[in-house]
Enzyme design. Structure first.
Site, PDB file in Angstrom:
ATOM      1  N   GLY A  80       0.764  -1.260  -0.029  1.00 31.66           N
ATOM      2  CA  GLY A  80      -0.044   0.031   0.081  1.00 31.66           C
ATOM      3  C   GLY A  80       0.939   1.469   0.016  1.00 31.66           C
ATOM      4  O   GLY A  80       2.169   1.158  -0.061  1.00 31.66           O
ATOM      5  N   LEU A  81       0.414   2.400  -0.160  1.00 35.71           N
ATOM      6  CA  LEU A  81       0.965   3.585  -0.285  1.00 35.71           C
ATOM      7  C   LEU A  81       1.629   3.870   1.073  1.00 35.71           C
ATOM      8  O   LEU A  81       1.198   3.402   1.980  1.00 35.71           O
ATOM      9  CB  LEU A  81      -0.003   4.766  -0.412  1.00 35.71           C
ATOM     10  N   SER A  82       2.619   4.816   1.071  1.00 31.05           N
ATOM     11  CA  SER A  82       3.309   5.275   2.112  1.00 31.05           C
ATOM     12  C   SER A  82       2.178   6.095   2.851  1.00 31.05           C
ATOM     13  O   SER A  82       1.596   6.923   2.553  1.00 31.05           O
ATOM     14  CB  SER A  82       4.393   6.298   2.039  1.00 31.05           C
ATOM     15  N   GLY A  83       2.343   5.553   4.241  1.00 31.39           N
ATOM     16  CA  GLY A  83       1.076   6.168   5.057  1.00 31.39           C
ATOM     17  C   GLY A  83      -0.199   5.566   5.247  1.00 31.39           C
ATOM     18  O   GLY A  83      -1.103   5.950   5.756  1.00 31.39           O
ATOM     19  N   LYS A  93       0.485   0.240   6.748  1.00 33.17           N
ATOM     20  CA  LYS A  93       1.080  -0.946   6.945  1.00 33.17           C
ATOM     21  C   LYS A  93       1.859  -1.445   8.032  1.00 33.17           C
ATOM     22  O   LYS A  93       1.675  -2.693   8.538  1.00 33.17           O
ATOM     23  CB  LYS A  93       2.326  -1.088   5.649  1.00 33.17           C
ATOM     24  N   SER A 125       6.015  -1.694  -2.405  1.00 33.01           N
ATOM     25  CA  SER A 125       5.867  -2.772  -3.218  1.00 33.01           C
ATOM     26  C   SER A 125       4.697  -2.421  -4.368  1.00 33.01           C
ATOM     27  O   SER A 125       3.831  -3.037  -4.635  1.00 33.01           O
ATOM     28  CB  SER A 125       5.652  -4.091  -2.754  1.00 33.01           C
TER      29      SER A 125
HETATM   30  N1  LIG Z   1       9.803   8.101  -3.468  1.00 38.10           N
HETATM   31  C1  LIG Z   1       9.276   7.409  -2.357  1.00 38.10           C
HETATM   32  N2  LIG Z   1       8.433   6.633  -2.624  1.00 38.10           N
HETATM   33  C2  LIG Z   1       7.678   5.939  -1.764  1.00 38.10           C
HETATM   34  N3  LIG Z   1       8.325   5.955  -0.514  1.00 38.10           N
HETATM   35  C3  LIG Z   1       9.428   6.478  -0.326  1.00 38.10           C
HETATM   36  C4  LIG Z   1       9.946   7.346  -1.150  1.00 38.10           C
HETATM   37  N4  LIG Z   1      10.976   8.016  -0.768  1.00 38.10           N
HETATM   38  C5  LIG Z   1      11.241   7.643   0.670  1.00 38.10           C
HETATM   39  N5  LIG Z   1      10.197   6.792   0.814  1.00 38.10           N
HETATM   40  C6  LIG Z   1      10.022   6.048   2.322  1.00 38.10           C
HETATM   41  O1  LIG Z   1      10.456   4.791   2.011  1.00 38.10           O
HETATM   42  C7  LIG Z   1       9.471   3.953   2.444  1.00 38.10           C
HETATM   43  C8  LIG Z   1       9.195   2.761   1.190  1.00 38.10           C
HETATM   44  O2  LIG Z   1      10.188   1.792   0.938  1.00 38.10           O
HETATM   45  P1  LIG Z   1      10.047   0.667   0.381  1.00 38.10           P
HETATM   46  O3  LIG Z   1      11.028  -0.121   0.454  1.00 38.10           O
HETATM   47  O4  LIG Z   1       8.526   0.163   1.173  1.00 38.10           O
HETATM   48  O5  LIG Z   1       9.443   0.817  -1.126  1.00 38.10           O
HETATM   49  S1  LIG Z   1       9.464   0.049  -2.297  1.00 38.10           S
HETATM   50  O6  LIG Z   1       8.646  -1.319  -1.885  1.00 38.10           O
HETATM   51  O7  LIG Z   1      10.591  -0.224  -2.811  1.00 38.10           O
HETATM   52  O8  LIG Z   1       8.751   0.847  -3.320  1.00 38.10           O
HETATM   53  C9  LIG Z   1       7.998   4.672   2.564  1.00 38.10           C
HETATM   54  O9  LIG Z   1       7.905   4.121   3.860  1.00 38.10           O
HETATM   55  P2  LIG Z   1       6.360   3.879   4.461  1.00 38.10           P
HETATM   56  O10 LIG Z   1       5.811   5.096   4.521  1.00 38.10           O
HETATM   57  O11 LIG Z   1       6.404   2.769   5.660  1.00 38.10           O
HETATM   58  O12 LIG Z   1       5.533   3.180   3.370  1.00 38.10           O
HETATM   59  C10 LIG Z   1       8.650   5.906   2.840  1.00 38.10           C
HETATM   60  O13 LIG Z   1       8.827   6.324   4.116  1.00 38.10           O
HETATM   61  N1  LIG Z   2      -7.275   1.337  10.228  1.00 37.35           N
HETATM   62  C1  LIG Z   2      -6.064   2.144  10.348  1.00 37.35           C
HETATM   63  N2  LIG Z   2      -4.872   1.121   9.964  1.00 37.35           N
HETATM   64  C2  LIG Z   2      -3.831   1.659  10.228  1.00 37.35           C
HETATM   65  N3  LIG Z   2      -3.151   2.808  10.437  1.00 37.35           N
HETATM   66  C3  LIG Z   2      -4.243   3.613  10.568  1.00 37.35           C
HETATM   67  C4  LIG Z   2      -5.726   3.431  10.686  1.00 37.35           C
HETATM   68  N4  LIG Z   2      -6.447   4.336  10.882  1.00 37.35           N
HETATM   69  C5  LIG Z   2      -5.510   5.408  10.948  1.00 37.35           C
HETATM   70  N5  LIG Z   2      -4.229   5.136  10.856  1.00 37.35           N
HETATM   71  C6  LIG Z   2      -3.293   6.118  10.966  1.00 37.35           C
HETATM   72  O1  LIG Z   2      -2.362   5.956   9.769  1.00 37.35           O
HETATM   73  C7  LIG Z   2      -1.277   6.192   9.617  1.00 37.35           C
HETATM   74  C8  LIG Z   2      -0.446   5.027   9.097  1.00 37.35           C
HETATM   75  O2  LIG Z   2       0.999   4.975   9.168  1.00 37.35           O
HETATM   76  P1  LIG Z   2       2.005   3.953   8.921  1.00 37.35           P
HETATM   77  O3  LIG Z   2       1.681   2.827   9.574  1.00 37.35           O
HETATM   78  O4  LIG Z   2       3.183   4.739   9.309  1.00 37.35           O
HETATM   79  O5  LIG Z   2       1.864   3.777   7.365  1.00 37.35           O
HETATM   80  P2  LIG Z   2       2.612   3.021   6.512  1.00 37.35           P
HETATM   81  O6  LIG Z   2       3.582   1.958   7.168  1.00 37.35           O
HETATM   82  O7  LIG Z   2       2.027   2.420   5.263  1.00 37.35           O
HETATM   83  O8  LIG Z   2       3.663   3.882   5.708  1.00 37.35           O
HETATM   84  C9  LIG Z   2      -0.775   6.018  11.295  1.00 37.35           C
HETATM   85  O9  LIG Z   2      -0.596   7.416  11.605  1.00 37.35           O
HETATM   86  C10 LIG Z   2      -2.006   5.590  11.889  1.00 37.35           C
HETATM   87  O10 LIG Z   2      -2.313   5.984  13.403  1.00 37.35           O
END
Ligand SMILES: Nc1ncnc2c1ncn2[C@@H]1O[C@H](COP(=O)(O)OS(=O)(=O)O)[C@@H](OP(=O)(O)O)[C@H]1O
Ligand SMILES: Nc1ncnc2c1ncn2[C@@H]1O[C@H](COP(=O)(O)OP(=O)(O)O)[C@@H](O)[C@H]1O
EC number: 2.7.1.25
Length: 200
Positions: free
Chosen positions: A32-35, A38, A106
């Site tokens: 899933g997307l960043s944020g 996951k 991913s």
């Molecule tokens: N350009 C760009 N796009 C997406 N994400 C970015 C990027 N640059 C840095 N980050 C940070 O790196 C985390 C994603 O790394 P991943 O190894 O999960 O990425 S991937 O699966 O290879 O696409 C991702 O972490 P999560 O927020 O936990 O998803 C981001 O914090």
């Molecule tokens: N149902 C939910 N499941 C997971 N996270 C949630 C949910 N509702 C709200 N959130 C909030 O969304 C954010 C997700 O961040 P994070 O887990 O770091 O995402 P990712 O790992 O995909 O980047 C956190 O601040 C979390 O508290």
């Protein structure tokens, strides 16, 4: 290149290790997307499993992109290599008898298909943490979307790089109007039957 590498046959099998642990081992893959949620969900699921005596390990950006994959950036080619290595590491951990939780953006379908081929279909659970880019940007947990909008981060998934949503994930979690507890429960409910050893 690997033609002359001949694997040794080991006397302790994955079935032996699973039996010793008294639970099955497999990979739970969160995409899933960043944020999107996951890491939050994976962490909470791991804690619940750990408290039940299940042997687990979580793989995420902190222990992978800062360690074994610290040579990789966010280009499509490097993301593919990132996911390939994580799949291989996950495969070893599944062989070691662990329930592995992996939380990675991913974004490419073909890369996620390859994980399934590496660890084996039966050992792979794909969970799509489906949160819209608008909501992820509202959350902006790490301030990355702001930077991407300002042009400070290139190839930001959802903004300037693609995310190919799974078409048939094993489980889809929509976090936007759902508590973390409720999302976590859905995952636990889905995986609990899979923890049982196959011969039970
Ligand atoms: N350009 C760009 N796009 C997406 N994400 C970015 C990027 N640059 C840095 N980050 C940070 O790196 C985390 C994603 O790394 P991943 O190894 O999960 O990425 S991937 O699966 O290879 O696409 C991702 O972490 P999560 O927020 O936990 O998803 C981001 O914090
Ligand atoms: N149902 C939910 N499941 C997971 N996270 C949630 C949910 N509702 C709200 N959130 C909030 O969304 C954010 C997700 O961040 P994070 O887990 O770091 O995402 P990712 O790992 O995909 O980047 C956190 O601040 C979390 O508290």
């Amino acid at each position: 290149m690997q033609d002359n590498v001949i694997p040794h046959s080991y006397q302790v099998s994955v079935a032996n290790r699973r039996a010793l642990n008294n639970h099955n081992s497999f990979l739970i893959w969160f995409t899933g997307l960043s944020g999107s949620g996951k890491s939050t969900i994976a962490n909470a699921v791991e804690l619940k499993l750990h408290k039940e005596g299940i042997k687990t390990f979580t793989l995420d950006g902190d222990n992978i992109r800062k360690g074994i994959n610290n040579d990789l950036n966010f280009s499509p080619e490097h993301r593919t290599e990132n996911i390939r290595r994580i799949a291989e590491v996950s495969n070893l951990m599944v062989d070691a008898g662990l329930v592995v939780l992996a939380a990675f953006v991913s974004p490419y379908r073909k890369d996620r298909e390859r994980i399934k081929n590496i660890v084996g279909d039966a050992n792979f659970v794909e969970i799509y943490v489906n949160t819209s880019v608008e909501e992820c940007e509202r959350r902006d947990v790490k301030g990355l979307y702001k930077k991407a909008r300002a042009g400070e981060i290139k190839n930001m998934t959802g903004i300037s790089a693609p995310y190919e949503a799974p078409e048939t994930p094993d489980l889809e979690i929509k976090t936007e109007n759902e508590s973390i507890e409720s999302s976590v429960k859905k995952v636990i409910d889905y995986i609990t039957p899979k923890l049982k050893l196959n011969n039970e």
